[in-house]
Design a protein around this motif. Structure first.
Motif, short mmCIF file in Angstrom:
data_model
loop_
_atom_site.label_atom_id
_atom_site.label_comp_id
_atom_site.label_asym_id
_atom_site.label_seq_id
_atom_site.Cartn_x
_atom_site.Cartn_y
_atom_site.Cartn_z
N GLY A 32 0.80 -1.22 0.00
CA GLY A 32 0.00 0.00 0.00
C GLY A 32 0.83 1.27 0.00
O GLY A 32 0.29 2.38 -0.06
N ALA A 33 2.14 1.13 0.06
CA ALA A 33 3.02 2.30 0.12
C ALA A 33 3.02 3.03 -1.22
O ALA A 33 2.85 2.42 -2.27
CB ALA A 33 4.44 1.86 0.46
N PRO A 34 3.19 4.34 -1.20
CA PRO A 34 3.22 5.09 -2.47
C PRO A 34 4.45 4.75 -3.29
O PRO A 34 5.50 4.40 -2.73
CB PRO A 34 3.24 6.56 -2.01
N LYS A 35 4.31 4.84 -4.61
CA LYS A 35 5.42 4.54 -5.50
C LYS A 35 6.44 5.66 -5.45
O LYS A 35 6.10 6.82 -5.26
CB LYS A 35 4.92 4.39 -6.94
N ARG A 36 7.71 5.28 -5.65
CA ARG A 36 8.79 6.26 -5.68
C ARG A 36 8.63 7.15 -6.90
O ARG A 36 8.15 6.71 -7.95
CB ARG A 36 10.14 5.57 -5.72
N PRO A 37 9.05 8.40 -6.81
CA PRO A 37 8.91 9.31 -7.95
C PRO A 37 9.92 8.99 -9.04
O PRO A 37 11.00 8.45 -8.76
CB PRO A 37 9.18 10.69 -7.34
N PRO A 38 9.61 9.33 -10.29
CA PRO A 38 10.56 9.07 -11.37
C PRO A 38 11.73 10.04 -11.32
O PRO A 38 11.61 11.17 -10.86
CB PRO A 38 9.73 9.29 -12.64
N SER A 39 12.87 9.58 -11.83
CA SER A 39 14.04 10.45 -11.91
C SER A 39 13.88 11.38 -13.11
O SER A 39 12.93 11.27 -13.89
CB SER A 39 15.30 9.62 -12.06
N ALA A 40 14.81 12.30 -13.26
CA ALA A 40 14.75 13.26 -14.36
C ALA A 40 14.78 12.55 -15.71
O ALA A 40 14.09 12.94 -16.66
CB ALA A 40 15.90 14.25 -14.26
N ALA A 95 11.27 16.57 -11.91
CA ALA A 95 11.57 15.43 -11.04
C ALA A 95 11.67 15.88 -9.58
O ALA A 95 11.21 15.17 -8.68
CB ALA A 95 12.86 14.76 -11.48
N ALA A 96 12.23 17.06 -9.35
CA ALA A 96 12.33 17.59 -7.98
C ALA A 96 10.94 17.89 -7.41
O ALA A 96 10.68 17.63 -6.23
CB ALA A 96 13.19 18.85 -7.97
N GLU A 97 10.04 18.41 -8.25
CA GLU A 97 8.67 18.67 -7.80
C GLU A 97 7.97 17.37 -7.43
O GLU A 97 7.30 17.28 -6.39
CB GLU A 97 7.87 19.37 -8.91
N LYS A 98 8.15 16.36 -8.28
CA LYS A 98 7.52 15.06 -8.00
C LYS A 98 8.11 14.43 -6.74
O LYS A 98 7.40 13.79 -5.97
CB LYS A 98 7.67 14.13 -9.19
N LYS A 99 9.40 14.63 -6.52
CA LYS A 99 10.05 14.09 -5.33
C LYS A 99 9.52 14.78 -4.07
O LYS A 99 9.31 14.13 -3.04
CB LYS A 99 11.56 14.25 -5.43
N ALA A 100 9.31 16.09 -4.15
CA ALA A 100 8.78 16.83 -3.00
C ALA A 100 7.35 16.37 -2.69
O ALA A 100 6.99 16.18 -1.52
CB ALA A 100 8.81 18.33 -3.28
N ALA A 101 6.54 16.19 -3.74
CA ALA A 101 5.17 15.71 -3.53
C ALA A 101 5.18 14.30 -2.95
O ALA A 101 4.36 13.96 -2.09
CB ALA A 101 4.41 15.73 -4.85
N TYR A 102 6.11 13.48 -3.39
CA TYR A 102 6.25 12.12 -2.87
C TYR A 102 6.61 12.16 -1.39
O TYR A 102 6.11 11.36 -0.60
CB TYR A 102 7.31 11.37 -3.66
N GLY A 103 7.48 13.10 -1.00
CA GLY A 103 7.86 13.22 0.40
C GLY A 103 6.67 13.52 1.29
O GLY A 103 6.53 12.95 2.37
#
Length: 143
Positions: free
Chosen positions: A41-49, A97-105
């Motif tokens: 159920g954990a969220p998927k990791r964000p994609p890299s650049a 990718a940084a935006e997606k990583k922040a949202a993932y956090g």
């Protein structure tokens, strides 16, 4: 005199097949244990650049070459183009990718908080000892 090697030295160099089977089974157990540690159920990791770039590149490539059905050719072409790009050309993809990583956090923190709350609730409900529950039953029965 040089001749063929004796069978004794060849036999000594051969591996014991039972020993190799044991090693293989041990490795498969550890892989299963590692896989069982993941939470489905954990969220998927964000994609890299690079993967953000590839999403866009695949669309463009399919528009330019609609007859190409090979995934590997598209991936190879994307990799070649990515390597040829300068850092300034890669900047928009790195920013996305940084935006997606922040949202993932944020999502991951929320998920972990929810997970901790449910585990605390479970431990609180199961922490009641059997003697406490027995005392509650006796009190109900006596009244």
């Amino acid at each position: 005199m040089r001749g063929p090697k004796s069978t004794a030295t060849i036999a000594q160099k051969k591996l014991n097949p039972e020993a190799t089977k044991k090693v293989k089974t041990d490795k498969s157990v550890t892989k299963k244990e590692k896989a069982s540690n993941k939470n489905p159920g954990a969220p998927k990791r964000p994609p890299s650049a690079f993967f953000v770039f590839m999403e866009e590149f695949r669309k463009e490539y399919k528009e330019n070459f609609p007859d190409n059905k090979s995934v590997s050719i598209v991936a190879k072409e994307g990799g070649v183009k990515w390597k040829a790009m300068s850092t300034s050309e890669k900047a928009p993809y790195v920013a996305k990718a940084a935006e997606k990583k922040a949202a993932y956090g944020v999502v991951l923190k929320q998920f972990n908080d929810d997970l901790n709350e449910t585990s605390k609730e479970k431990s609180a409900s199961t922490s009641k000892s059997s003697s406490d529950s027995h005392d509650d039953v006796e009190q109900e029965a006596s009244s």
